[in-house]
Design a protein around this motif. Structure first.
Motif, PDB file in Angstrom:
ATOM      1  N   ARG A 114      53.896  21.239  10.603  1.00  0.00           N
ATOM      2  CA  ARG A 114      53.529  20.080  11.421  1.00  0.00           C
ATOM      3  C   ARG A 114      54.265  18.811  10.969  1.00  0.00           C
ATOM      4  NH1 ARG A 114      52.186  20.305  16.347  1.00  0.00           N
ATOM      5  NH2 ARG A 114      51.421  18.170  16.155  1.00  0.00           N
TER       6      ARG A 114
ATOM      7  N   TRP B  71      57.623  18.979  12.393  1.00  0.00           N
ATOM      8  CA  TRP B  71      57.533  18.700  13.833  1.00  0.00           C
ATOM      9  C   TRP B  71      57.395  17.188  14.064  1.00  0.00           C
ATOM     10  CZ3 TRP B  71      53.858  16.124  16.622  1.00  0.00           C
ATOM     11  CH2 TRP B  71      53.997  16.172  18.006  1.00  0.00           C
ATOM     12  N   ALA B  72      56.522  16.552  13.284  1.00  0.00           N
ATOM     13  CA  ALA B  72      56.267  15.116  13.479  1.00  0.00           C
ATOM     14  C   ALA B  72      57.504  14.275  13.138  1.00  0.00           C
ATOM     15  CB  ALA B  72      55.077  14.676  12.619  1.00  0.00           C
TER      16      ALA B  72
ATOM     17  N   ASP C  28      60.551  15.252  13.510  1.00  0.00           N
ATOM     18  CA  ASP C  28      61.435  15.438  14.664  1.00  0.00           C
ATOM     19  C   ASP C  28      60.927  14.636  15.871  1.00  0.00           C
ATOM     20  OD1 ASP C  28      63.637  16.739  15.974  1.00  0.00           O
ATOM     21  OD2 ASP C  28      62.148  17.914  17.071  1.00  0.00           O
ATOM     22  N   PHE C  29      59.630  14.649  16.068  1.00  0.00           N
ATOM     23  CA  PHE C  29      58.979  13.914  17.162  1.00  0.00           C
ATOM     24  C   PHE C  29      59.323  12.405  17.069  1.00  0.00           C
ATOM     25  CE2 PHE C  29      55.228  11.326  18.273  1.00  0.00           C
ATOM     26  CZ  PHE C  29      55.014  11.689  19.591  1.00  0.00           C
TER      27      PHE C  29
ATOM     28  N   ARG D 180      57.531   4.262  15.379  1.00  0.00           N
ATOM     29  CA  ARG D 180      57.579   5.703  15.671  1.00  0.00           C
ATOM     30  C   ARG D 180      56.830   6.498  14.602  1.00  0.00           C
ATOM     31  NH1 ARG D 180      63.690   4.818  16.456  1.00  0.00           N
ATOM     32  NH2 ARG D 180      63.965   6.819  15.397  1.00  0.00           N
TER      33      ARG D 180
ATOM     34  N   ALA E  76      53.708   8.919  14.927  1.00  0.00           N
ATOM     35  CA  ALA E  76      53.807  10.298  14.416  1.00  0.00           C
ATOM     36  C   ALA E  76      52.637  10.629  13.485  1.00  0.00           C
ATOM     37  CB  ALA E  76      55.130  10.489  13.680  1.00  0.00           C
TER      38      ALA E  76
ATOM     39  N   ASP F 122      48.127  17.423  15.552  1.00  0.00           N
ATOM     40  CA  ASP F 122      48.012  18.001  16.893  1.00  0.00           C
ATOM     41  C   ASP F 122      46.632  17.739  17.501  1.00  0.00           C
ATOM     42  OD1 ASP F 122      48.772  19.305  19.149  1.00  0.00           O
ATOM     43  OD2 ASP F 122      48.451  21.325  18.357  1.00  0.00           O
TER      44      ASP F 122
ATOM     45  N   SER G  25      58.236  10.256  24.063  1.00  0.00           N
ATOM     46  CA  SER G  25      57.412  11.073  23.172  1.00  0.00           C
ATOM     47  C   SER G  25      56.013  11.235  23.742  1.00  0.00           C
ATOM     48  CB  SER G  25      57.323  10.405  21.782  1.00  0.00           C
ATOM     49  OG  SER G  25      58.603  10.207  21.254  1.00  0.00           O
TER      50      SER G  25
ATOM     51  N   ALA H 195      55.963  13.495  26.670  1.00  0.00           N
ATOM     52  CA  ALA H 195      56.067  14.900  26.247  1.00  0.00           C
ATOM     53  C   ALA H 195      54.701  15.416  25.801  1.00  0.00           C
ATOM     54  CB  ALA H 195      57.079  15.018  25.100  1.00  0.00           C
ATOM     55  N   LEU H 196      53.945  14.559  25.093  1.00  0.00           N
ATOM     56  CA  LEU H 196      52.602  14.965  24.664  1.00  0.00           C
ATOM     57  C   LEU H 196      51.702  15.193  25.876  1.00  0.00           C
ATOM     58  CD1 LEU H 196      52.062  12.510  21.660  1.00  0.00           C
ATOM     59  CD2 LEU H 196      52.274  15.001  21.529  1.00  0.00           C
TER      60      LEU H 196
ATOM     61  N   SER I 161      52.280  18.374  27.464  1.00  0.00           N
ATOM     62  CA  SER I 161      51.757  19.522  26.706  1.00  0.00           C
ATOM     63  C   SER I 161      50.228  19.607  26.802  1.00  0.00           C
ATOM     64  CB  SER I 161      52.181  19.422  25.237  1.00  0.00           C
ATOM     65  OG  SER I 161      51.547  18.323  24.619  1.00  0.00           O
TER      66      SER I 161
END
Lengths: 445, 296
Positions: free
Chosen positions: B110, B113-114, B116-117, B138, B142, B148, B172, B175-176, B179
């Motif tokens: 995670r 991932w964060a 990268d996010f 950012r 994050a 998540d 970002s 995108a969330l 999802s």
């Protein structure tokens, strides 16, 4: 528990990266201890060197010569009277000084020591009276060095004696007389020895021994080398220290003081981090996370406690390795550190709620802790304070912290002696922590 | 998913939140629009369980977010930059991931991932203090999504952000949303609310004035559209034209702007340009409060 540990690790990491805070927590306390320890050490107080008390029970010219050789040695300090003559103490007096840690060792020159200076060459160990070196068994390094120094001086005195023609002739005359009176010597050997001594007497009479160039008293290597070959004219005696401890060196006093300054800096540092978290918004963020009030404060307390202990361990290690500090009771030191860390962790909690901004907390916390340090022995050692001020100092956790650390290091505390300062410190910690938590919760964190 | 009922919170004489009620459905993006001091951040704090309401209640699928376990389902990106600047970006993320209960491989995964996010993978070993303002923003976001969460609450996430980072933050968040993350988004920028949110609530002085879809709010509170026409030559003084004529420029408020525009085009006066301005949330706010959002 994981949450508390995570928060504590975060706080420690943040603190370790604050160079300014680290200066006050690490550098300043050590600098304080070294500076004032050095100043006190040079101002006539007890020295941290090999200070030897002399006990001359022989009173002969030879024993006097040995003592003078010892007094002239660079590595040794001895007491002298105002007239400049070496101070001769009684055995009890000298032993007491060593027991109290006021002298590194005593050297006893027993009665009869000067009667047979050549006993060094006499073969078996234990022949004739032995020199006695009384020293604390914990001072193994000093004991080893002092044995070498004493043997060096004994051989130096003997060498001087052998350079004096009259003394050597007198010694040879005594030897001839003893040989003539001896009944248990084989006649053949007696004849040979009598002839040898006569020849030697004639030889010594014909020359000035001082011109033979037998070496100088600086020939320390030669002296050391002979110690093993001539038996052991020096007995080392263990001197157990008394229970009423005295500081052995100025660092015994300044290291606990320095450690307490480090603790104050830790408490203030963490106190400020809490208000910094409040002003920067991270405190709100933590409270938006699944973190309870208790975990939040628990993490801060664990981090502060850990750093308090770490700060003290660092100070004591530095003192031990660099300044020659010795801890009499490591087990009690653990208790002292534990209770002291609790007290200063509680203090941190109170400090952290003494203002709403970093500047307010920094200012008001110094206003609280400086009086604690001033009356508690953080600046002037408690023993130098007037009695009324010592009475007042019971309200300062600094006083109890210093007493508990000193108790474990040199005050010769037992468990019972350590109970009072430890309980007082834990009480201080609990009280301060409760006060801080009360205000923290009342103001909504 | 979130039910807010008669929520109220006062600080002394100031009623920061006054009888606010709304609900947010799962997967929905809900905007809280209002000027500074409208009570948006206090509402967020109440939603996140940081403070207790004086009255009313907040329920997340029936549970009270003041319970720590319920807050594991939330992610909050506060208005202030709530990061540890002495720590690296990666360390910040690891701490918040751990506080939300992630351990071991899941935590590592995670955190990557964060990073990268937030577009900070290359700078993950740098202390946050060295980041630009946009990068800190950012990272701030994050840290809110590293575990998540089912519900993301963003409190003015683009304040003081350069256009590049602002765009990154928008993308970002979108995108969330895609999802399936439910979003509550506070802002005083109408364009952000219009772009991101399915429904918008307008707040002022602690009160929730209206809450609906953007179109419905405009329909209900936006009033008429404005038609702006410019003629080649000034029409004569006795010309039969609606609205206000100023030289060659005509301004007309109309409920049927496109019909009016067509009629003007067919009229005797040659039109050089024609523009229709539909009412927006700014106008809705003006209608509801009597003052401009920007002036508040």
């Amino acid at each position: 528990m994981n949450t508390v540990v995570t928060l504590a690790k975060k706080d420690i990491k943040v603190l370790l990266r604050d160079k300014f805070a680290m200066f006050w927590i690490v550098i300043f306390p050590l600098g304080y201890a070294v500076f004032f320890g050095t100043v006190f050490g040079d101002s006539g107080g007890p020295r941290a060197g090999m200070y030897v008390a002399l006990v001359d029970e022989d009173g002969s010219a030879y024993s006097q010569a040995v003592m003078e050789q010892l007094a002239a040695h660079d590595a040794v300090l001895v007491d002298a009277e105002e007239s400049g003559a070496l101070l001769n103490r009684s055995l009890d007096e000298a032993r007491e000084l060593v027991q109290k840690g006021q002298r590194t060792a005593y050297l006893r020159l027993p009665a009869g020591f000067g009667e047979n200076p050549y006993a060094l060459f006499g073969g078996a160990s234990g022949d004739g009276p032995q020199l006695e070196l009384g020293i604390d068994p914990g001072r193994q390094a000093e004991a080893g060095m002092l044995q070498g120094v004493v043997m060096e001086t004994v051989f130096g005195a003997l060498q001087e004696r052998m350079l004096d023609t009259d003394t050597v002739l007198a010694d040879l005359g005594e030897a001839q007389l003893s040989l003539a009176e001896a009944d248990d010597v084989d006649p053949t050997q007696k004849f040979v020895l009598t002839t040898f001594l006569s020849a030697l007497k004639g030889f010594v009479s014909a020359f000035d021994m001082g011109q033979l160039g037998l070496g100088t008293s600086d020939d320390a290597d030669g002296a050391d080398a002979t110690v093993g070959g001539f038996g052991a004219p020096l007995a080392v005696v263990d001197v157990t220290r008394q229970r009423d401890g005295e500081p052995r060196s100025p660092y015994d006093i300044t290291m606990p003081q320095g450690a307490v300054w480090g603790l104050l800096s830790v408490a203030l540092g963490f106190g400020i981090t809490l208000v910094r978290e409040r002003s920067s918004g991270t405190l709100v963020r933590l409270r938006m996370a699944p973190v309870s009030h208790a975990q939040l404060l628990g993490g801060k307390a664990l981090a502060c406690f850990t750093c308090c202990v770490g700060s003290m361990v660092l100070a004591i290690l530095f003192g031990t390795v660099v300044l020659g500090l010795r801890v009499d009771r490591p087990d009690l030191l653990v208790l002292a550190m534990f209770s002291t860390a609790i007290a200063f962790t509680g203090l941190m909690m109170t400090v952290s709620v003494m203002g709403k901004t970093e500047a307010a907390v920094a200012g008001s916390s110094w206003g609280l802790t400086m009086p604690f340090a001033m009356i508690g022995g953080g600046m002037i050692p408690l023993m130098f304070m007037p009695e009324w001020l010592q009475d007042i100092s019971v309200v300062s956790p600094v006083r109890w912290a210093i007493i508990s650390l000193e108790g474990a290091i040199w005050r010769d505390f037992g468990w019972a002696d350590m109970a009072t300062p430890s309980l007082v410190l834990i009480g201080f910690g609990a009280g301060f922590f409760a006060l801080g938590v009360f205000i923290f919760r009342r103001t909504g964190g | 998913m979130i039910d807010v009922t008669s929520l109220a919170k006062s600080y002394g004489d100031l009623r920061a939140v006054d009888d606010v009620s709304f609900c947010v459905n799962r997967g929905e993006a809900f905007g809280l629009l209002g000027p500074n001091g409208a009570g948006k951040s206090t509402t967020i704090h109440l939603l996140a369980g940081v403070i207790a309401p004086d009255r009313g209640k907040v329920r997340l699928d029936g549970a009270d977010p003041q319970e720590a376990i319920v807050r594991t389902r939330l992610g909050v990106s506060p208005q202030e930059l709530a990061i540890y600047e002495e720590l690296t970006g990666e360390e910040n993320l690891r701490i918040f991931a751990a506080l939300y209960g992630l351990r071991g491989d899941a935590l590592v995964e995670r955190v990557h991932w964060a990073l990268d996010f937030a577009g900070l993978t290359d700078r993950r070993k740098d202390r946050a203090a060295k980041y630009s303002g946009g990068m800190k923003r950012r990272l701030n976001l994050a840290c809110a999504v590293v575990h998540d969460p089912e519900l993301l609450i963003c409190d003015e996430p683009t304040v003081g952000v350069d256009p590049q980072s602002r765009n990154h933050i928008f993308e970002s968040i979108e995108a969330l949303r895609a999802s399936g993350t439910t979003l509550i988004y506070t802002t005083h920028y109408m364009s952000e609310a219009q772009r991101l949110c399915d429904r918008v609530a307008i707040m002022d002085h602690g009160k929730l004035l209206a809450a609906d879809t953007v179109d419905a709010l405009i329909e209900a509170h936006g009033g008429s559209s404005l038609v702006l026409a410019e003629f080649d030559e000034p029409p004569p003084a006795d010309a039969q034209l609606p609205g206000t004529l100023d030289g060659t420029q005509l301004r007309v408020d109309s409920d049927k702007p496109f019909e009016l525009a067509a009629e003007l085009g067919r009229g005797p006066h040659r039109v050089r340009s024609l523009r229709v301005e539909r009412p927006d949330l700014e106008k809705v706010f003006l209608q509801l409060t009597g003052r401009s959002l920007r002036d508040s």
